[in-house]
Design a protein around this motif. Structure first.
Motif, short mmCIF file in Angstrom:
data_model
loop_
_atom_site.label_atom_id
_atom_site.label_comp_id
_atom_site.label_asym_id
_atom_site.label_seq_id
_atom_site.Cartn_x
_atom_site.Cartn_y
_atom_site.Cartn_z
N THR A 1 33.97 44.28 50.44
CA THR A 1 34.17 43.17 52.02
C THR A 1 34.98 43.07 52.26
O THR A 1 35.24 41.87 53.42
N ALA A 2 36.83 42.25 51.60
CA ALA A 2 37.22 41.04 51.20
C ALA A 2 38.27 41.74 52.51
O ALA A 2 39.02 42.34 52.55
N VAL A 3 38.29 40.27 53.77
CA VAL A 3 39.64 40.98 54.71
C VAL A 3 40.28 39.07 54.88
O VAL A 3 41.09 39.64 55.48
N LEU A 4 39.84 38.62 54.08
CA LEU A 4 40.55 37.24 54.05
C LEU A 4 42.00 37.54 53.27
O LEU A 4 41.60 37.88 52.01
N SER A 5 42.68 37.17 54.00
CA SER A 5 44.28 36.76 52.79
C SER A 5 43.30 35.80 51.82
O SER A 5 43.89 36.68 50.21
N VAL A 6 42.72 34.74 51.81
CA VAL A 6 42.52 33.89 50.37
C VAL A 6 41.85 34.75 49.80
O VAL A 6 41.78 34.41 48.47
N THR A 7 40.45 34.83 49.87
CA THR A 7 39.60 36.20 49.16
C THR A 7 40.53 37.36 48.17
O THR A 7 40.36 36.84 47.08
N GLY B 1 34.90 32.16 50.53
CA GLY B 1 33.75 33.17 51.50
C GLY B 1 33.21 33.75 50.20
O GLY B 1 33.15 33.47 48.59
N ALA B 2 32.42 35.22 50.21
CA ALA B 2 32.06 35.80 49.62
C ALA B 2 33.14 36.56 48.62
O ALA B 2 34.06 37.18 49.25
N LEU B 3 33.04 36.94 46.93
CA LEU B 3 33.81 37.99 46.76
C LEU B 3 33.77 39.04 46.12
O LEU B 3 33.52 39.23 45.28
#
Length: 86
Positions: free
Chosen positions: A46-52, A40-42
């Motif tokens: 605002t990063a909440v996903l573990s992949v991000t 998603g957005a880098l």
């Protein structure tokens, strides 16, 4: 683009060879990194996903780290020089 640069630097540091650090680092080539999902957005704010966060940890460095006992310590250099002029 920043992600690609970070991954390229990581690939250059991961040269093949014998264990023990005596091998010469690989130069050039392509580094492929599989992700389980779209990051998603880098935006680090605002990063909440573990992949991000995985991608961001390869792209950015932090100014502060947390030790084993939960204490903060600076990661920035204590001194340095810059060749940039303003």
């Amino acid at each position: 683009m920043t992600v690609l640069c970070a991954l390229g630097l990581l690939a250059a540091a991961c040269g093949g060879g014998a264990a023990g650090g005596g091998a010469t680092p690989a130069q050039g080539g392509t580094f492929t990194f599989a992700l389980p999902a779209d990051p998603g957005a880098l935006d680090p704010a605002t990063a909440v996903l573990s992949v991000t966060n995985t991608v961001l940890s390869l792209s950015y460095d932090t100014l502060v780290s947390t030790g084993e006992k939960g204490r903060s310590s600076p990661r920035s250099p204590r001194s340095g020089t810059s060749d940039r002029t303003r």
